[in-house]
Design a protein around this motif. Sequence first.
Motif, mmCIF file in Angstrom:
data_model
loop_
_atom_site.group_PDB
_atom_site.id
_atom_site.type_symbol
_atom_site.label_atom_id
_atom_site.label_comp_id
_atom_site.label_asym_id
_atom_site.label_seq_id
_atom_site.Cartn_x
_atom_site.Cartn_y
_atom_site.Cartn_z
ATOM 1 N N TRP A 102 0.836 -1.194 0.000
ATOM 2 C CA TRP A 102 0.000 0.000 0.000
ATOM 3 C C TRP A 102 0.879 1.256 0.000
ATOM 4 C CZ3 TRP A 102 -3.773 0.898 4.689
ATOM 5 C CH2 TRP A 102 -4.465 2.075 4.530
ATOM 6 N N THR A 103 1.840 1.328 0.889
ATOM 7 C CA THR A 103 2.706 2.497 1.019
ATOM 8 C C THR A 103 3.592 2.694 -0.204
ATOM 9 O OG1 THR A 103 2.737 2.122 3.396
ATOM 10 C CG2 THR A 103 4.399 3.593 2.512
ATOM 11 N N LEU A 104 4.184 1.618 -0.694
ATOM 12 C CA LEU A 104 5.094 1.728 -1.835
ATOM 13 C C LEU A 104 4.368 2.166 -3.100
ATOM 14 C CD1 LEU A 104 7.241 -1.421 -1.090
ATOM 15 C CD2 LEU A 104 8.042 0.950 -1.065
ATOM 16 N N VAL A 105 3.188 1.603 -3.341
ATOM 17 C CA VAL A 105 2.429 1.991 -4.532
ATOM 18 C C VAL A 105 1.934 3.426 -4.396
ATOM 19 C CG1 VAL A 105 0.369 1.509 -5.906
ATOM 20 C CG2 VAL A 105 1.803 -0.370 -5.145
ATOM 21 N N ALA A 106 1.525 3.800 -3.199
ATOM 22 C CA ALA A 106 1.040 5.168 -2.982
ATOM 23 C C ALA A 106 2.143 6.200 -3.151
ATOM 24 C CB ALA A 106 0.425 5.291 -1.592
ATOM 25 N N SER A 107 3.383 5.811 -2.948
ATOM 26 C CA SER A 107 4.478 6.773 -3.046
ATOM 27 C C SER A 107 5.065 6.881 -4.445
ATOM 28 C CB SER A 107 5.584 6.422 -2.049
ATOM 29 O OG SER A 107 6.147 5.177 -2.366
ATOM 30 N N THR A 108 4.565 6.097 -5.386
ATOM 31 C CA THR A 108 5.059 6.199 -6.759
ATOM 32 C C THR A 108 4.180 7.152 -7.557
ATOM 33 O OG1 THR A 108 3.727 4.327 -7.545
ATOM 34 C CG2 THR A 108 5.954 3.840 -6.753
ATOM 35 N N LYS A 109 4.721 7.615 -8.651
ATOM 36 C CA LYS A 109 3.983 8.491 -9.559
ATOM 37 C C LYS A 109 3.157 7.604 -10.480
ATOM 38 C CE LYS A 109 4.676 12.307 -12.720
ATOM 39 N NZ LYS A 109 5.667 13.144 -13.386
ATOM 40 N N VAL A 110 1.848 7.752 -10.408
ATOM 41 C CA VAL A 110 0.946 6.916 -11.190
ATOM 42 C C VAL A 110 0.573 7.648 -12.467
ATOM 43 C CG1 VAL A 110 -1.289 5.748 -11.211
ATOM 44 C CG2 VAL A 110 0.051 5.814 -9.117
ATOM 45 N N ALA A 111 0.890 7.033 -13.585
ATOM 46 C CA ALA A 111 0.539 7.602 -14.888
ATOM 47 C C ALA A 111 -0.774 6.971 -15.367
ATOM 48 C CB ALA A 111 1.645 7.317 -15.893
ATOM 49 N N PHE A 112 -1.538 7.718 -16.121
ATOM 50 C CA PHE A 112 -2.808 7.214 -16.640
ATOM 51 C C PHE A 112 -2.580 6.604 -18.006
ATOM 52 C CE2 PHE A 112 -6.823 7.627 -18.888
ATOM 53 C CZ PHE A 112 -7.687 7.076 -17.952
ATOM 54 N N PRO A 113 -3.133 5.520 -18.410
ATOM 55 C CA PRO A 113 -3.857 4.529 -17.621
ATOM 56 C C PRO A 113 -2.881 3.579 -16.928
ATOM 57 C CG PRO A 113 -3.875 3.838 -19.882
ATOM 58 C CD PRO A 113 -3.121 5.164 -19.830
ATOM 59 N N ASN A 114 -3.244 3.148 -15.772
ATOM 60 C CA ASN A 114 -2.331 2.347 -14.971
ATOM 61 C C ASN A 114 -3.129 1.374 -14.103
ATOM 62 O OD1 ASN A 114 -0.281 1.485 -13.235
ATOM 63 N ND2 ASN A 114 0.752 3.454 -13.365
ATOM 64 N N PRO A 115 -2.741 0.118 -14.058
ATOM 65 C CA PRO A 115 -3.482 -0.857 -13.247
ATOM 66 C C PRO A 115 -3.157 -0.789 -11.759
ATOM 67 C CG PRO A 115 -1.674 -1.948 -14.374
ATOM 68 C CD PRO A 115 -1.702 -0.519 -14.859
ATOM 69 N N GLN A 116 -2.405 0.214 -11.329
ATOM 70 C CA GLN A 116 -2.059 0.291 -9.927
ATOM 71 C C GLN A 116 -3.250 0.637 -9.035
ATOM 72 O OE1 GLN A 116 1.449 2.855 -10.262
ATOM 73 N NE2 GLN A 116 2.602 1.202 -9.294
ATOM 74 N N GLY A 117 -4.338 1.096 -9.625
ATOM 75 C CA GLY A 117 -5.560 1.319 -8.852
ATOM 76 C C GLY A 117 -6.054 0.010 -8.246
ATOM 77 N N TRP A 118 -5.973 -1.068 -9.016
ATOM 78 C CA TRP A 118 -6.362 -2.388 -8.514
ATOM 79 C C TRP A 118 -5.418 -2.829 -7.394
ATOM 80 C CZ3 TRP A 118 -10.080 -5.534 -7.730
ATOM 81 C CH2 TRP A 118 -9.845 -6.868 -7.437
ATOM 82 N N VAL A 119 -4.154 -2.557 -7.554
ATOM 83 C CA VAL A 119 -3.175 -2.917 -6.524
ATOM 84 C C VAL A 119 -3.490 -2.174 -5.230
ATOM 85 C CG1 VAL A 119 -0.727 -2.975 -5.928
ATOM 86 C CG2 VAL A 119 -1.422 -3.363 -8.295
ATOM 87 N N MET A 120 -3.805 -0.896 -5.338
ATOM 88 C CA MET A 120 -4.164 -0.115 -4.152
ATOM 89 C C MET A 120 -5.443 -0.646 -3.517
ATOM 90 S SD MET A 120 -1.998 2.179 -3.317
ATOM 91 C CE MET A 120 -2.924 3.291 -2.302
ATOM 92 N N PHE A 121 -6.450 -0.962 -4.342
ATOM 93 C CA PHE A 121 -7.695 -1.496 -3.804
ATOM 94 C C PHE A 121 -7.440 -2.780 -3.034
ATOM 95 C CE2 PHE A 121 -11.062 -4.657 -4.288
ATOM 96 C CZ PHE A 121 -12.067 -4.054 -3.546
ATOM 97 N N VAL A 122 -6.686 -3.697 -3.637
ATOM 98 C CA VAL A 122 -6.418 -4.986 -2.999
ATOM 99 C C VAL A 122 -5.665 -4.786 -1.691
ATOM 100 C CG1 VAL A 122 -5.085 -7.127 -3.219
ATOM 101 C CG2 VAL A 122 -6.521 -6.356 -5.104
ATOM 102 N N SER A 123 -4.632 -3.970 -1.700
ATOM 103 C CA SER A 123 -3.827 -3.806 -0.485
ATOM 104 C C SER A 123 -4.631 -3.144 0.633
ATOM 105 C CB SER A 123 -2.546 -3.037 -0.776
ATOM 106 O OG SER A 123 -2.822 -1.763 -1.287
ATOM 107 N N ILE A 124 -5.425 -2.140 0.314
ATOM 108 C CA ILE A 124 -6.243 -1.479 1.345
ATOM 109 C C ILE A 124 -7.362 -2.406 1.805
ATOM 110 C CG2 ILE A 124 -7.831 0.440 1.790
ATOM 111 C CD1 ILE A 124 -6.053 2.110 -0.122
ATOM 112 N N PHE A 125 -8.044 -3.070 0.871
ATOM 113 C CA PHE A 125 -9.129 -3.994 1.199
ATOM 114 C C PHE A 125 -8.641 -5.101 2.126
ATOM 115 C CE2 PHE A 125 -11.406 -7.944 0.166
ATOM 116 C CZ PHE A 125 -12.714 -7.572 0.455
ATOM 117 N N CYS A 126 -7.539 -5.737 1.768
ATOM 118 C CA CYS A 126 -7.010 -6.830 2.591
ATOM 119 C C CYS A 126 -6.478 -6.327 3.925
ATOM 120 C CB CYS A 126 -5.940 -7.605 1.831
ATOM 121 S SG CYS A 126 -6.613 -8.589 0.485
ATOM 122 N N PHE A 127 -5.888 -5.141 3.944
ATOM 123 C CA PHE A 127 -5.399 -4.575 5.200
ATOM 124 C C PHE A 127 -6.560 -4.338 6.165
ATOM 125 C CE2 PHE A 127 -3.733 -1.322 8.035
ATOM 126 C CZ PHE A 127 -2.449 -1.792 8.287
#
Length: 150
Positions: free
Chosen positions: A36-61
């Motif tokens: 969650w922290t590592l993905v949140a600290s990167t620069k997310v370019a559009f379009p990017n599947p990191q939204g799913w990564v953030m959802f999964v990490s926050i949901f599971c946390f």
Amino acid sequence: MASTTNSCPLPSGCKIFTKMPDLLFIPEFVAGGLVWTLVASTKVAFPNPQGWVMFVSIFCFVLTSIWLFSFLCSLNQKGSYWPTLDVAYHAIAAAFYLSAAVPQALVTISTNTSATQIRQLNIAAVVMAYVATLLYTIHTVFSAIRWKSS
């Protein structure tokens, strides 16, 4: 004479920190929180599947926090369905983390090599996502063994 012992195979209270697979709660928190922290600290370019990564990490946390809290408060002793739910939740979390680790790896591969700090953060996020997948998978296997033996 009726037995007064509890037939639930799941530990409760502080006993969850003494046996497998419940010992894995803390490493699951750490690995998931790092993703969650590592993905949140990167620069997310559009379009990017990191939204799913953030959802999964926050949901599971959040769900692992609720799950741990229910074990600490002995809510898991109130029904015979808890061992089944334990296996199901950890299997779903393992599948979610695997489905998040693969797109995170894809983002890392496609990251421009001139942005080394962002690339290193993405590499660390991939590693931690696979570690979280492994931890939840191990937890699932041990929970299934416990469920079958009960």
